[in-house]
Write a protein that holds these residues in place. Structure first.
Motif, PDB file in Angstrom:
ATOM      1  N   LEU A 274       0.820  -1.212   0.000  1.00 36.03           N
ATOM      2  CA  LEU A 274       0.000   0.000   0.000  1.00 36.03           C
ATOM      3  C   LEU A 274       0.848   1.255   0.000  1.00 36.03           C
ATOM      4  O   LEU A 274       0.669   2.161  -0.814  1.00 36.03           O
ATOM      5  N   THR A 275       1.793   1.277   0.940  1.00 34.45           N
ATOM      6  CA  THR A 275       2.580   2.501   1.087  1.00 34.45           C
ATOM      7  C   THR A 275       3.506   2.718  -0.101  1.00 34.45           C
ATOM      8  O   THR A 275       3.940   3.829  -0.364  1.00 34.45           O
ATOM      9  N   GLN A 276       3.772   1.615  -0.815  1.00 35.23           N
ATOM     10  CA  GLN A 276       4.682   1.745  -1.948  1.00 35.23           C
ATOM     11  C   GLN A 276       3.994   2.325  -3.186  1.00 35.23           C
ATOM     12  O   GLN A 276       4.561   3.129  -3.904  1.00 35.23           O
ATOM     13  N   TYR A 277       2.730   1.904  -3.367  1.00 37.76           N
ATOM     14  CA  TYR A 277       2.056   2.294  -4.599  1.00 37.76           C
ATOM     15  C   TYR A 277       1.052   3.417  -4.443  1.00 37.76           C
ATOM     16  O   TYR A 277       0.534   3.936  -5.399  1.00 37.76           O
ATOM     17  N   ILE A 278       0.737   3.724  -3.208  1.00 38.42           N
ATOM     18  CA  ILE A 278      -0.206   4.826  -3.015  1.00 38.42           C
ATOM     19  C   ILE A 278       0.506   5.947  -2.266  1.00 38.42           C
ATOM     20  O   ILE A 278       1.286   5.700  -1.353  1.00 38.42           O
ATOM     21  N   ASP A 279       0.206   7.132  -2.665  1.00 35.48           N
ATOM     22  CA  ASP A 279       0.804   8.314  -2.047  1.00 35.48           C
ATOM     23  C   ASP A 279       0.619   8.245  -0.526  1.00 35.48           C
ATOM     24  O   ASP A 279      -0.500   8.156  -0.030  1.00 35.48           O
ATOM     25  N   PRO A 280       1.732   8.265   0.215  1.00 30.63           N
ATOM     26  CA  PRO A 280       1.641   8.131   1.678  1.00 30.63           C
ATOM     27  C   PRO A 280       0.720   9.178   2.299  1.00 30.63           C
ATOM     28  O   PRO A 280       0.111   8.931   3.330  1.00 30.63           O
ATOM     29  N   TYR A 281       0.587  10.294   1.613  1.00 35.54           N
ATOM     30  CA  TYR A 281      -0.286  11.345   2.122  1.00 35.54           C
ATOM     31  C   TYR A 281      -1.724  10.855   2.196  1.00 35.54           C
ATOM     32  O   TYR A 281      -2.426  11.057   3.176  1.00 35.54           O
ATOM     33  N   TYR A 282      -2.156  10.144   1.151  1.00 33.10           N
ATOM     34  CA  TYR A 282      -3.520   9.627   1.140  1.00 33.10           C
ATOM     35  C   TYR A 282      -3.685   8.518   2.163  1.00 33.10           C
ATOM     36  O   TYR A 282      -4.726   8.396   2.805  1.00 33.10           O
ATOM     37  N   VAL A 283      -2.660   7.671   2.291  1.00 34.41           N
ATOM     38  CA  VAL A 283      -2.737   6.591   3.279  1.00 34.41           C
ATOM     39  C   VAL A 283      -2.904   7.190   4.666  1.00 34.41           C
ATOM     40  O   VAL A 283      -3.709   6.732   5.471  1.00 34.41           O
ATOM     41  N   ARG A 284      -2.178   8.251   4.909  1.00 29.63           N
ATOM     42  CA  ARG A 284      -2.249   8.910   6.206  1.00 29.63           C
ATOM     43  C   ARG A 284      -3.651   9.440   6.481  1.00 29.63           C
ATOM     44  O   ARG A 284      -4.218   9.235   7.550  1.00 29.63           O
ATOM     45  N   ILE A 285      -4.236  10.089   5.494  1.00 30.83           N
ATOM     46  CA  ILE A 285      -5.596  10.601   5.674  1.00 30.83           C
ATOM     47  C   ILE A 285      -6.567   9.450   5.917  1.00 30.83           C
ATOM     48  O   ILE A 285      -7.447   9.520   6.778  1.00 30.83           O
ATOM     49  N   ALA A 286      -6.372   8.355   5.182  1.00 36.52           N
ATOM     50  CA  ALA A 286      -7.259   7.205   5.329  1.00 36.52           C
ATOM     51  C   ALA A 286      -7.154   6.620   6.739  1.00 36.52           C
ATOM     52  O   ALA A 286      -8.161   6.251   7.347  1.00 36.52           O
ATOM     53  N   VAL A 287      -5.935   6.545   7.267  1.00 32.56           N
ATOM     54  CA  VAL A 287      -5.747   6.018   8.617  1.00 32.56           C
ATOM     55  C   VAL A 287      -6.446   6.914   9.626  1.00 32.56           C
ATOM     56  O   VAL A 287      -7.203   6.442  10.487  1.00 32.56           O
ATOM     57  N   LEU A 288      -6.231   8.233   9.495  1.00 31.06           N
ATOM     58  CA  LEU A 288      -6.859   9.159  10.441  1.00 31.06           C
ATOM     59  C   LEU A 288      -8.385   9.110  10.324  1.00 31.06           C
ATOM     60  O   LEU A 288      -9.101   9.216  11.326  1.00 31.06           O
ATOM     61  N   LEU A 289      -8.863   8.908   9.103  1.00 28.60           N
ATOM     62  CA  LEU A 289     -10.304   8.809   8.911  1.00 28.60           C
ATOM     63  C   LEU A 289     -10.859   7.579   9.641  1.00 28.60           C
ATOM     64  O   LEU A 289     -11.879   7.660  10.340  1.00 28.60           O
ATOM     65  N   GLY A 290     -10.150   6.452   9.502  1.00 24.55           N
ATOM     66  CA  GLY A 290     -10.588   5.230  10.198  1.00 24.55           C
ATOM     67  C   GLY A 290     -10.662   5.462  11.699  1.00 24.55           C
ATOM     68  O   GLY A 290     -11.635   5.077  12.359  1.00 24.55           O
ATOM     69  N   ILE A 291      -9.631   6.115  12.245  1.00 24.74           N
ATOM     70  CA  ILE A 291      -9.606   6.400  13.687  1.00 24.74           C
ATOM     71  C   ILE A 291     -10.777   7.314  14.063  1.00 24.74           C
ATOM     72  O   ILE A 291     -11.487   7.069  15.039  1.00 24.74           O
ATOM     73  N   ASN A 292     -10.989   8.345  13.248  1.00 24.77           N
ATOM     74  CA  ASN A 292     -12.083   9.273  13.534  1.00 24.77           C
ATOM     75  C   ASN A 292     -13.450   8.603  13.480  1.00 24.77           C
ATOM     76  O   ASN A 292     -14.351   8.949  14.243  1.00 24.77           O
TER      77      ASN A 292
END
Lengths: 299, 253
Positions: free
Chosen positions: A8-26
């Protein structure tokens, strides 16, 4: 799972992964608060307090006791739930504004305690928390929480919670032990808050009491109110909007609070029940049928 | 045999004596009417029986058991259902869900059970659903089961309250002004409904201002005035009671 995470982190912009993680937490946080405030109608303005208890407990367990990620998460969630119980019991006699005041006070006390606690790193905060949270484990839990929450709200227990929000006296007359169910909502809601806090701590690897201040509580409350009190799809939508909005408003960061305030005012005027608060599939289908649009063959 | 006994009950709010040493016996399977002018203490008595107020003095016995100190939810579990004068529905819940909530007392699926939703909870949920639909059909609201309770017409809301109260399989049903605000046709339907409830061998205690309804359905009637019981008896004797005519019915009735 680790392999997938790396993929995931290799092929998707880490910025988007980060937002997705924070969204899951929220989402987990907001669903917990939704149970207390949206469904049961107990206005809590200190949800970040439960989040911070979960975050600090889990982080301290991981750092000092060396427990595995899962155990730390569970420990944080259980600790938050225990405080949810403790705060729930005496505040049950309070309603509306009064309960809101107590919950604000509680969250502030928690913040100040962590600010002065040696083991919590005082004002410097706690760093060196193992980085364990990733897109996959957060979303696995988030989806599970959404699923179980849906189940719960459609059940006898869920109906009892909604009934308390709608009319407490009528709920009692129907045999509902309102005291029990209010504590229940507080405990489950704070458990979820603590769980999300643990994820947050193990994502940031550094936490500070300021992360869990009053504004965080208000932000979480906004997610529930914006999406629709008591509605799961609504709360998720609220989480998405309010997680993405700060990212999009980054260039006008100083005016973010202005945006939140304006948003709430507009909501109160145009959709006081939230975006999806009183929208059900049934109504949508009915409206489609009325307009002559064929829907699912039921028209 | 007395199902419900009110023994010397008084209720004070500050200096106001809302009920003054009231005695009342409601027998098994009768329809008992409670009438009197506004402020006579009728609703206060209802709130005492259902545990919302604790009496200042006196006892409330249900099936020979003291209930005056039980919390409301436990009293309803003994089989006492009620409706409210000022309609208390779960407004933002569907009509069907309102009745399902009414069945809370007679069902028991808990947290873990409902999360799993198989085995016992699932069976119970099916039973709840069937029974709630039956009750809605009985009060004529089946077609509106998916609407929000708040969207119902006034008379329909009153009937929904009755259906919700029937959900807990009551032994005793307290109806607080069920005919208030209803038109003639709705009142006739209500009289039929109360007769139907009686046929389910449920005892009914009815507060009502509409004399037509009261005289039609009640077997015995008690009259309250300023917190005191001034008369009790069958409809005929109440209609001809001097004091009742003076304080409530009025001359020319």
């Amino acid at each position: 799972m680790i392999v997938m995470e790396q993929y995931l982190t290799q092929y998707i912009d880490p910025y988007y992964v980060r937002i997705a993680v924070l969204l899951g937490i929220n989402i987990v946080l907001a669903l917990g608060l939704n149970l207390i405030t949206g469904v049961t109608g107990q206005l809590s303005m200190g949800h970040a307090g439960f989040m911070s208890i979960g975050a600090y407990t889990a982080a301290i367990m991981s750092i000092h006791a060396g427990t595995s990620f899962g155990i730390s998460l569970l420990g944080g969630a259980l600790m938050a739930a225990a405080f949810g119980f403790l705060i729930g019991v005496p505040t049950l006699r309070l309603e509306g504004d009064y309960l809101a005041m107590v919950t604000i006070g509680f969250a502030e006390i928690v913040r100040v305690v962590f600010l002065n606690l040696d083991i919590a790193g005082r004002a410097i905060g706690l760093s060196g928390i193992p980085s364990e949270t990733g897109f996959l484990n957060v979303w696995l839990v988030a989806v599970l929480v959404i699923f179980l929450n849906t189940r719960l709200l459609k059940s006898r227990t869920g109906r009892a919670l909604y009934a308390i929000r709608e009319d407490e006296i009528a709920a009692q007359a129907s045999g509902i032990n309102t005291t029990f169910y209010k504590i229940f909502a507080f405990v489950i809601g704070s458990f979820l808050g603590g769980l999300a806090g643990g994820f947050y701590a193990h994502y940031m690897t550094y936490i500070n009491p300021q992360d869990f201040g009053f504004m965080k509580s208000i932000e979480l409350l906004n997610m529930v109110v914006l999406g629709g009190m008591g509605s799961i799809p609504g709360t998720i939508l609220g989480s998405v909007v309010l997680t993405l909005a700060p990212e999009m408003l980054r260039m006008v960061a100083e005016y973010r609070l202005l945006f939140y305030g304006g948003l709430l005012v507009l909501m109160m005027i145009f959709r006081p029940n939230g975006l999806l608060g009183d929208v059900r599939w049934y109504d949508i289908r009915k409206r489609l049928a009325r307009n002559g649009v064929k829907s699912y063959g039921t028209a | 045999m007395e199902l419900l006994e009110i023994r010397n009950v008084s209720q004070e709010f500050g200096g106001l004596r809302a009920l003054d040493s009231v005695n009342l016996q409601v027998r098994q399977e009768e329809i008992f009417g409670l009438i009197g002018p506004n402020g006579a203490g009728k609703t206060t008595l209802f709130n005492l029986i259902t545990g919302i107020y604790k009496p200042t003095e006196g006892q409330v016995l249900f099936r020979g058991r003291n209930i005056e100190n039980l919390p409301p939810h436990q009293i309803s579990r003994l089989g006492i259902g009620r409706t409210f004068q000022n309609i208390r529905l779960f407004r933002k819940m569907s009509v069907l869900d309102n009745v399902k909530v009414g069945m809370h007392a007679v069902t028991r699926a808990g947290f873990w059970g409902t999360l799993r939703e198989w085995g016992y909870s699932r069976k119970e949920e099916k039973k709840i659903d069937e029974r709630a639909r039956e009750l809605l059909a009985m009060v004529g609201l089946y077609d509106k089961r998916m609407e929000y309770a708040e969207s119902l017409a006034y008379g329909e809301q009153r009937r929904l309250e009755v259906a919700r109260a029937l959900g807990l399989n009551p032994v005793l049903l307290l109806l607080d002004e069920p005919a208030a605000g209803m038109n003639t046709r709705e009142k006739e339907e209500l009289i039929e409904l109360v007769a139907g409830i009686r046929g389910m061998s449920i005892t009914v205690l009815l507060v009502e201002h509409d004399m037509n309804v009261v005289m039609n359905v009640c077997e015995r009637i008690a009259v309250l005035d300023y917190g005191r019981k001034i008369a009790e008896g069958d409809p005929y004797s109440i209609r001809n009671d001097e004091r009742v005519i003076q304080s409530y019915l009025g001359v020319g009735m």
